[in-house]
Scaffold this motif. Structure first.
Motif, PDB file in Angstrom:
ATOM      1  N   ILE A  24       0.855  -1.195   0.000  1.00 46.71           N
ATOM      2  CA  ILE A  24       0.000   0.000   0.000  1.00 46.71           C
ATOM      3  C   ILE A  24       0.890   1.245   0.000  1.00 46.71           C
ATOM      4  CG2 ILE A  24      -1.459   1.443   1.524  1.00 46.71           C
ATOM      5  CD1 ILE A  24      -3.282  -0.560   0.555  1.00 46.71           C
ATOM      6  N   GLU A  25       1.929   1.201   0.854  1.00 47.90           N
ATOM      7  CA  GLU A  25       2.837   2.353   0.923  1.00 47.90           C
ATOM      8  C   GLU A  25       3.555   2.540  -0.408  1.00 47.90           C
ATOM      9  OE1 GLU A  25       5.066   2.658   4.910  1.00 47.90           O
ATOM     10  OE2 GLU A  25       4.324   0.609   4.856  1.00 47.90           O
ATOM     11  N   ALA A  26       3.993   1.409  -0.978  1.00 44.08           N
ATOM     12  CA  ALA A  26       4.719   1.498  -2.244  1.00 44.08           C
ATOM     13  C   ALA A  26       3.810   2.066  -3.333  1.00 44.08           C
ATOM     14  CB  ALA A  26       5.225   0.109  -2.637  1.00 44.08           C
ATOM     15  N   GLY A  39      -9.063   0.399   6.178  1.00 49.83           N
ATOM     16  CA  GLY A  39      -7.953   1.180   6.718  1.00 49.83           C
ATOM     17  C   GLY A  39      -6.687   0.355   6.875  1.00 49.83           C
ATOM     18  N   GLY A  40      -6.586  -0.734   6.118  1.00 41.84           N
ATOM     19  CA  GLY A  40      -5.350  -1.521   6.138  1.00 41.84           C
ATOM     20  C   GLY A  40      -5.307  -2.579   7.222  1.00 41.84           C
ATOM     21  N   ALA A  60      -2.507  -6.004  -0.430  1.00 44.61           N
ATOM     22  CA  ALA A  60      -1.418  -5.011  -0.465  1.00 44.61           C
ATOM     23  C   ALA A  60      -1.133  -4.444   0.923  1.00 44.61           C
ATOM     24  CB  ALA A  60      -1.777  -3.896  -1.436  1.00 44.61           C
ATOM     25  N   CYS A  61      -2.171  -4.354   1.756  1.00 41.33           N
ATOM     26  CA  CYS A  61      -1.957  -3.744   3.079  1.00 41.33           C
ATOM     27  C   CYS A  61      -1.200  -4.683   4.010  1.00 41.33           C
ATOM     28  CB  CYS A  61      -3.290  -3.335   3.698  1.00 41.33           C
ATOM     29  SG  CYS A  61      -4.341  -4.714   4.125  1.00 41.33           S
ATOM     30  N   GLN A  62      -1.204  -5.970   3.715  1.00 39.24           N
ATOM     31  CA  GLN A  62      -0.581  -6.943   4.620  1.00 39.24           C
ATOM     32  C   GLN A  62       0.759  -7.446   4.112  1.00 39.24           C
ATOM     33  OE1 GLN A  62      -2.172  -7.759   7.651  1.00 39.24           O
ATOM     34  NE2 GLN A  62      -3.349  -6.005   6.911  1.00 39.24           N
ATOM     35  N   TYR A  63       1.074  -7.138   2.860  1.00 36.54           N
ATOM     36  CA  TYR A  63       2.276  -7.703   2.256  1.00 36.54           C
ATOM     37  C   TYR A  63       3.477  -6.784   2.488  1.00 36.54           C
ATOM     38  CZ  TYR A  63       5.227 -10.179  -1.021  1.00 36.54           C
ATOM     39  OH  TYR A  63       6.245 -10.908  -1.577  1.00 36.54           O
ATOM     40  N   HIS A  64       4.500  -7.300   3.176  1.00 38.97           N
ATOM     41  CA  HIS A  64       5.699  -6.503   3.459  1.00 38.97           C
ATOM     42  C   HIS A  64       6.797  -6.873   2.465  1.00 38.97           C
ATOM     43  CE1 HIS A  64       4.140  -4.714   7.155  1.00 38.97           C
ATOM     44  NE2 HIS A  64       3.435  -5.842   7.231  1.00 38.97           N
TER      45      HIS A  64
END
Ligand code: FES
Length: 528
Positions: A24-26, A39-40, A60-64
């Protein structure tokens, strides 16, 4: 710290980001906003993306991120190209522009511009205004980039728990406004140095974040605003790129959950002069209501949740390309209206309202919101429609798209329940305000439906599902983006500015959840 390269498809955008960041950040860094309804938290599953080359689906919010990646973003996970409502009611005729006079300089023929801005939780609309005659020169709209921190105000309040995070949200909105100003100027061939005044409206949370005021207390009972007042802030202080001598006027809020956008709607529809009983409804994730006449006005906020905006609905989406925005029954079948020139792939709020109205009308769903048994519908509904009722995993579903469609869009029993909760939340607010004033439905002579969502709702369907009081359809008026229209009035005129302050003080906020009949009226409001 180690960095990795991420390529986003189909945009072909490439960024470098530190190990451990989420997708999400990327995506945010690449300027791509994904759906983040929860909200992730990893519960809504609306942020699904595919990792190439195997199209492995991840949230996407959980994938690091721990390696270089190529990521394909499915259209359904993208928070984009929402049908943004920039138009509104025409206010020109009713305003005497006079604010510009303070900027008039002898011997100067330079133009004087202003910008009216409506900061919605989801959408930001900005209008470039010629301050001397009130003409709107051009309009620009953008999705609120804070959406990557969550869809509703509560997620934003939760995120802004520290000063640093509040500053981050504040900067996000300021950057977006500067971007909108640059686009307005480019489009109108105007110089940003000639912009001297900006008027901003928004809900109380958006207002506070814009001004970098504390928001934490808005998330805890008794949900008090840090400030309800209108403010004037030098442009420099907010880092807004207009004339350095410029002023930013933020309109007054009414209460913690009823903000300056509602003040602006009330101003734009001139509810203060209403002699007949008038209801203004601004529909969104938070439904906001004002009911009364010039003598007495009440406001309430209804936590409708995002279902009416398509979230928490299995095939739901916002009003974006490919979303079904209207469903009409006729000639033995249903007809769909889809946004954009493409096949249906989801359903947005107005389509949902239509679809439920059609299911009720045909008797496929009963007044309690239950799908009735298919066997009891034999000979009662046309064959083409009956064939759309199926059973999936033991639950009835209604298929909206035609067989052979690339994607199947359907409604489940759970979707109808979610929908009922949302419409019940708005209707209970209206009913309890009616109760305060001792009004029957028929006493309400005018209903103004405002908001990006309101403009696309068909009056008959809204009445059929019981979203609005039972009045003749001709009493319902769509006023589009009335909040932006109100902002424009506040931008131009001292009189309107004074009136907005008066309205914000005069409108009495009602905490509907504390009204004594809330539970029973809510239960009653859920049924169709
Ligand atoms: S599951 Fe990722 S934002 Fe909701």
């Amino acid at each position: 710290m180690k960095h990795f390269n991420i390529i986003f498809k189909p945009d072909d955008k490439q960024i470098s980001i530190h190990a451990g960041a989420t997708l999400i950040e990327a995506a945010g860094q690449a300027g791509i906003i994904l759906n983040t309804v929860c909200g992730g938290k990893g519960t809504c599953e609306k942020c699904v993306v595919n990792l190439e080359p195997d199209s492995q689906q991840v949230l996407a919010c959980q994938y690091h991120i721990q390696s270089d990646l190529t990521v394909t973003i499915p259209a359904g996970s993208r928070f984009f190209e929402q049908k943004i409502l920039a138009e509104g009611i025409d206010t020109k005729a009713r305003i005497q522009p006079d604010i510009y006079e303070k900027y008039l300089q002898p011997d100067s023929a330079a133009p004087i511009f202003g910008v009216a801005i409506d900061i919605g939780t989801t959408t930001i609309v900005a209008r470039l205004i010629d301050m001397t005659d009130g003409r709107c020169l051009t309009t620009q709209a953008e999705l609120n980039p804070q959406s990557r921190y969550g869809d509703d105000v509560i997620s934003r309040i939760t995120y802004a728990e520290t000063d640093a995070k509040l500053a981050e949200l504040h900067d996000t909105i300021i950057n977006c406004v500067n971007e909108l100003i640059a686009r307005l100027c480019k489009q109108a061939c105007a110089d940003a140095k000639c912009i001297y005044e900006i008027a901003v409206v928004g809900n109380t949370t958006m207002n506070h974040i814009f001004l970098k005021l504390p928001v934490k207390q808005l998330g805890q009972a008794p949900y008090k605003a840090f400030s309800l007042d209108a403010r004037d802030t030098p442009a420099n202080e907010l880092a807004l790129q207009i004339n350095p001598a410029g002023n930013i006027h933020t309109a007054p809020n009414i209460a913690g959950f009823v903000g300056a956008d509602t003040t602006a709607v009330a101003l734009a529809v001139d509810i203060d002069s209403a002699e007949e009983m008038t209801l203004a409804v601004d529909i969104g994730t938070n439904g906001e209501l004002v009911l009364g006449t010039g003598d007495k006005l009440y406001a309430a906020s209804c936590a409708a949740g995002p279902a009416l905006e398509g979230a928490r609905i299995t095939c739901g989406s916002r009003a974006a390309e490919g979303a079904i925005e209207a469903v009409i029954a006729g000639d033995g079948n249903i007809v769909l209206d889809v946004i954009g020139d493409c096949p249906a792939r989801s359903i947005c709020g107005s389509g949902l309202i239509d679809a439920v109205a059609v299911l009720l009308e045909l008797g496929i769903v009963d007044a309690s919101g239950r799908f009735v048994r298919a066997s009891s519908l034999a000979d009662k509904v046309p064959v083409a429609i009956a064939s759309r009722i199926r059973t999936e995993l033991g639950e009835p579903v209604f298929i909206l798209t035609d067989s052979g469609a690339a994607e199947t869009v359907f409604l489940t029993q759970k979707d109808i329940r979610q929908f009922q909760l949302a419409k019940g939340a708005i209707r209970v607010g209206i009913k309890l305000l009616q109760k305060k004033l001792g009004l029957e439905d028929s006493d309400i002579k005018r209903i103004f439906l405002a908001g990006a969502f309101g403009n696309y709702i068909r009056a008959e369907s809204a009445l059929r599902i019981g979203l609005l009081p039972d009045v003749p359809a001709e009493r319902i008026h769509f006023v589009g983006n009335a909040a932006a229209a109100g902002a424009q009035m506040i931008l131009l005129s001292r009189h309107c500015r004074a009136k907005a302050k008066e309205l914000a003080r005069k409108i009495e906020y009602v905490e509907i959840a504390h009204e004594k009949d809330f539970e029973s009226v809510f239960a009653e409001s859920m049924s169709f």
